[in-house]
Scaffold this active site. Sequence first.
Site, short mmCIF file in Angstrom:
data_model
loop_
_atom_site.label_atom_id
_atom_site.label_comp_id
_atom_site.label_asym_id
_atom_site.label_seq_id
_atom_site.Cartn_x
_atom_site.Cartn_y
_atom_site.Cartn_z
N ALA A 1 0.83 -1.21 0.00
CA ALA A 1 0.00 0.00 0.00
C ALA A 1 0.87 1.27 0.00
O ALA A 1 1.94 1.28 0.61
CB ALA A 1 -0.92 -0.01 1.21
N PRO A 2 0.42 2.32 -0.70
CA PRO A 2 -0.84 2.46 -1.44
C PRO A 2 -0.80 1.98 -2.89
O PRO A 2 -1.74 2.18 -3.64
CB PRO A 2 -1.08 3.98 -1.40
CG PRO A 2 0.30 4.56 -1.42
CD PRO A 2 1.16 3.61 -0.62
N GLY A 3 0.31 1.36 -3.29
CA GLY A 3 0.34 0.75 -4.61
C GLY A 3 1.22 1.43 -5.62
O GLY A 3 1.20 1.05 -6.80
N GLY A 4 2.01 2.40 -5.23
CA GLY A 4 2.87 3.09 -6.19
C GLY A 4 3.85 2.15 -6.86
O GLY A 4 4.01 2.15 -8.08
N ASP B 1 -0.55 -10.37 6.00
CA ASP B 1 0.68 -9.94 6.65
C ASP B 1 1.84 -10.65 5.96
O ASP B 1 1.86 -11.89 5.88
CB ASP B 1 0.63 -10.31 8.14
CG ASP B 1 1.80 -9.75 8.93
OD1 ASP B 1 2.90 -9.62 8.37
OD2 ASP B 1 1.62 -9.46 10.13
N CYS C 1 12.33 4.06 3.18
CA CYS C 1 12.39 5.51 3.02
C CYS C 1 12.96 6.16 4.28
O CYS C 1 12.40 7.10 4.83
CB CYS C 1 11.03 6.09 2.66
SG CYS C 1 9.69 5.58 3.77
#
Length: 457
Positions: free
Chosen positions: A270-273, A322, A394
């Site tokens: 998520a969010p799918g980038g 998960d 990140c």
Amino acid sequence: MSKKQQPIANWEKTNPRAMAVRTLERVKSGAYSNLELNAMIKQADLSERDIHFMTTIVYGVIQHRLTLEYWLEPFVKNPNKLDPWVRELFMTALFQWQYLDKVPKRAVFDESIDIAKKRGHDGIRRMVTGTLHAMDRNGLPEITTISDDVKRLSIQESLPEWIINTLIQDYGMDRTVAIAESLNSAPAQSARVNTVVTTVSEVTTELEDEGFDVVPSQVEPLGLRVSNGHVASSQAFKDGKITLQDESAMLMAPSLLIEPDMKVLDAAAAPGGKTTQIATYLDAAQNGVVEALDIHEHKVRLIADNAYRLHVADRVNARVLDARKVDEVFADETFDRILVDAPCSGLGLLRRKPEIRYEKSLADSQQLQKIQLDILNAVAQKLKVGGRLVYGTCTFLKLENDDVIAQFLATHSNFRITKSMIEFDLPVVDDNQLVHIMPDQFGSDGFFIATLERITE
């Protein structure tokens, strides 16, 4: 009714400074800055110019809070005992006065006193008036007089001392100063071009025709820097020709070296980038598919929605799972490629999410390291021999990056580090073939990438 839920007065809705105080009051109580700011803007009755002014104040105060608190401390005996809104009013006044050159000091003081008068009683108005004038008369304390190097840099750049100390340990003092300074600059707005439906040149022209300023990314060939407008409101975004993604984050998927018929796992999607980026390399007609996992159902729906908008839904299978429990669903050696965009402290995102700096601790990173290793350990056996696993975060903390890879390899002799795919000649790869993109290099997010290959069973 709690203070957080107090209704906003009509006079506040037309006053960007007052709305900034309301927003900061709620963010300090635990609300997410971007969500709270959007909610407050919807309730306000402000011009575009005033919305920009309000946004500047909100993010400016969050970014510089430790500096602002240092300046306030000599003038208020117990700042933490102030009503929350009064404390935030002082923060907004100090930020405007010290950081916004085009805003006259007199306007800052007069408007702040007026807000104190309207929101509080006469005693609060007098206290705010007296404090602001005392600051002006006596001058603010000089940060340069702080003798301790770590504390001085912490106050100057508004970064907690544990972050400063960890950066010094990892990168040395000179680099720490450069990184710390860069984290308070404005974030760039970047977009990834969706090659399934368009090209870089075509969508650049389309965005420019819509009035946007577009500059090619220095980091990734499919990245664009877009300014002069909100790119998510563009027709190109609505048509699925581009998606919002930081330039550094775009570097993970190319390192997988995906073929059209491959089966790929995106372990924390998520969010799918990155899921949708992986999908651009796949061909559903050749049974190419990316299994995209997240532990929250609403986030899985978000992945599916993004895949639909970007015209790659036929090769994306988003599911609630998960990543540490992949053994319950997938057999060993199921996947040709695996991407692990691991849960992390997110410190590389401080330009976009400035409040993160005050919410995280070293203990959080230590706990996250365990989760990161658990995910890697869980997915490792699901990768075919000869397959690639790309791990990324990140954050710029080696605790969550280099150390995680070292610990993983120490217990998985059937994996080795291999070269990441960086198309541009960037000075971001170390002697161990690990990729470190720091916030002070390209104005993009701080990011880490390690590409691993499974060499034996």
